[in-house]
Enzyme design. Structure first.
Site, PDB file in Angstrom:
ATOM      1  N   TYR A 183       0.797  -1.080   0.101  1.00 40.06           N
ATOM      2  CA  TYR A 183       0.005   0.024  -0.032  1.00 40.06           C
ATOM      3  C   TYR A 183       0.839   1.266  -0.043  1.00 40.06           C
ATOM      4  CZ  TYR A 183       0.402   1.142   5.053  1.00 40.06           C
ATOM      5  OH  TYR A 183       1.161   1.334   6.023  1.00 40.06           O
ATOM      6  N   HIS A 184       0.333   2.232  -0.370  1.00 39.99           N
ATOM      7  CA  HIS A 184       0.881   3.647  -0.760  1.00 39.99           C
ATOM      8  C   HIS A 184      -0.066   4.684  -0.803  1.00 39.99           C
ATOM      9  CE1 HIS A 184       0.710   1.675  -4.502  1.00 39.99           C
ATOM     10  NE2 HIS A 184       0.679   2.785  -5.115  1.00 39.99           N
ATOM     11  N   MET A 185       0.436   6.085  -0.675  1.00 41.16           N
ATOM     12  CA  MET A 185      -0.473   7.147  -0.618  1.00 41.16           C
ATOM     13  C   MET A 185       0.076   8.062  -1.808  1.00 41.16           C
ATOM     14  SD  MET A 185      -3.198   8.441   0.947  1.00 41.16           S
ATOM     15  CE  MET A 185      -3.085   8.508   2.835  1.00 41.16           C
TER      16      MET A 185
END
Ligand code: ZN
Length: 161
Positions: free
Chosen positions: A122-124
């Protein structure tokens, strides 16, 4: 607008690299022996790092990525997600100061169905937006116009987050 969160491509990290390929581009970047500048890593914090998207939707398109390979934010420790939000805030300020955009997109795609380019980690995303840029992008179809090089973006944002 399926190009909003651009996926990464493996050819970037695998080209000329002796690093073992894990199947996750973020883990491969972290395991690479390239310098942070070569990898466009702007900031390393305790649980997360900040990196340029090498296929940016707009100039200044950043990602905040945890070191831990987790496919969902609800599996992460509170300390890691708290720090992620602190980095998001710092990155927002940096993008605002450098690019003076009309707005900023901030978002996360969890799972392939949601459009995640790197679904396992996951990453923003943060990216500056300008009034009219969507209309312009739509008008020119798949072509993205990036008005500066990644090296120039890196130079502008380095040290600000
Ligand atoms: Zn990973």
């Amino acid at each position: 607008m399926d190009v909003l969160w651009s996926p990464w491509r493996y050819d970037y990290i695998t080209a000329g690299s002796n690093a073992e390929i894990s199947g996750c581009v973020f883990c491969d970047i972290l395991n690479s022996s390239a310098s942070d500048e070569e990898r466009f890593i702007l900031k390393r914090a305790e649980f997360n790092f900040v990196i340029l998207n090498i296929y940016p939707y707009t100039s200044g398109h950043l990602m905040v990525v945890p070191y831990g390979h987790l496919d969902s934010i609800d599996k992460a420790e509170k300390a890691a997600t708290d720090e992620m939000m602190d980095l998001v805030k710092a990155a927002q300020t940096a993008i605002s100061d450098v690019y003076t955009p009309d707005g900023i997109n901030l978002g996360m795609n969890l799972g392939k169905a949601a459009g995640a380019g790197v679904a396992g980690h996951y990453h923003m995303h943060l990216l500056p937006r300008w009034i009219g840029d969507v209309n312009f992008m739509t008008a020119i179809g798949q072509t993205r116009t990036i008005p500066e090089t990644l090296a120039a973006t890196y130079e502008k944002l380095k040290g600000r987050i």
